[in-house]
Design a protein around this motif. Structure first.
Motif, PDB file in Angstrom:
ATOM      1  N   LYS A  97       0.783  -0.914  -0.135  1.00  0.00           N
ATOM      2  CA  LYS A  97      -0.060   0.001  -0.059  1.00  0.00           C
ATOM      3  C   LYS A  97       0.607   1.716   0.323  1.00  0.00           C
ATOM      4  N   GLY A 105      -5.745   4.344  -3.771  1.00  0.00           N
ATOM      5  CA  GLY A 105      -7.550   5.744  -2.830  1.00  0.00           C
ATOM      6  C   GLY A 105      -7.924   6.054  -4.341  1.00  0.00           C
ATOM      7  N   TYR A 152      -8.922  -3.640   8.449  1.00  0.00           N
ATOM      8  CA  TYR A 152      -8.598  -2.881   7.319  1.00  0.00           C
ATOM      9  C   TYR A 152      -8.412  -1.505   7.970  1.00  0.00           C
ATOM     10  N   ASP A 156      -5.249   0.932   7.871  1.00  0.00           N
ATOM     11  CA  ASP A 156      -5.511   2.986   6.811  1.00  0.00           C
ATOM     12  C   ASP A 156      -5.214   3.380   8.070  1.00  0.00           C
ATOM     13  N   GLN A 159      -0.982   3.711   7.869  1.00  0.00           N
ATOM     14  CA  GLN A 159      -1.093   3.529   6.198  1.00  0.00           C
ATOM     15  C   GLN A 159      -1.055   5.240   6.510  1.00  0.00           C
TER      16      GLN A 159
END
Length: 194
Positions: A97, A105, A152, A156, A159
């Protein structure tokens, strides 16, 4: 599907996709010419490979989602001990990612192909959570769909750092530490209680 690309054509497509990800992550409105310049190819090469901007974004999405699927598969979620698979899969996903921040995204990047790949990832994660639950890593009463959503969200958050905008290189370098933090946080909420 068309015939496979020659090696030099495949290299130029790969260079264009890598350049597009970098350029669009900095400036989502960047032109095809800017992408060509970053890739070190002629503008006509970009237009020959991708009919328009949307075709380029769709190719980016397919490449990114395939790499995300490979990252999950590399964790051997079906055979490795659940805790090992969870940590490895999380670190792999963070690394992937961090390379595809713009594409993964971008809502315009969704296509029927990427939806199929994403469905495969979602189903695989759910199957893994069921196995992890069966083997005692997750509590017996854990709602697995909710667990997947929470997992998830944690990925995220790691990240993007709550809007702090972690540098992609920092995420790649710290993927194992971030994975440990995610897994620990996840298991404290979803693991066996008591």
């Amino acid at each position: 599907m068309g015939r496979p690309l020659r090696a030099d054509a495949a290299r130029s497509v790969r260079a264009i996709l890598e350049a597009a990800e970098q350029v669009l992550a900095q400036d989502p409105g960047a032109s095809m010419e800017q992408i060509a310049e970053q890739a070190g190819v002629a503008r006509t090469t970009v237009h020959r490979r991708f009919a328009n901007r949307q075709a380029l974004i769709e190719a980016l999405a397919a490449s990114a989602k395939r790499q995300l699927l490979e990252a999950v598969e590399d964790a051997h979620m079906d055979t490795a001990p659940p805790l090992v698979a969870l940590h490895r899969g999380t670190a792999n996903v963070l690394r992937t990612k961090s390379v595809w921040r713009f594409t993964l995204g971008h809502p315009l990047a969704d296509t029927p192909l990427t939806e199929v790949i994403w469905s495969e990832i979602n189903a695989g994660v759910l199957e893994f959570f069921a196995r992890a639950q069966h083997e005692g890593l997750l509590a017996p009463d854990t709602d697995l769909l909710w667990a997947r959503r929470v997992y998830y969200a944690l990925v995220d958050e790691a990240q993007h750092g709550g809007g702090a905008g972690l540098d992609p290189e920092q995420v790649r370098q710290n993927a194992d530490a971030l994975a440990t933090l995610i897994v620990d946080t996840f298991l404290r909420g979803m693991g066996p209680h008591g």
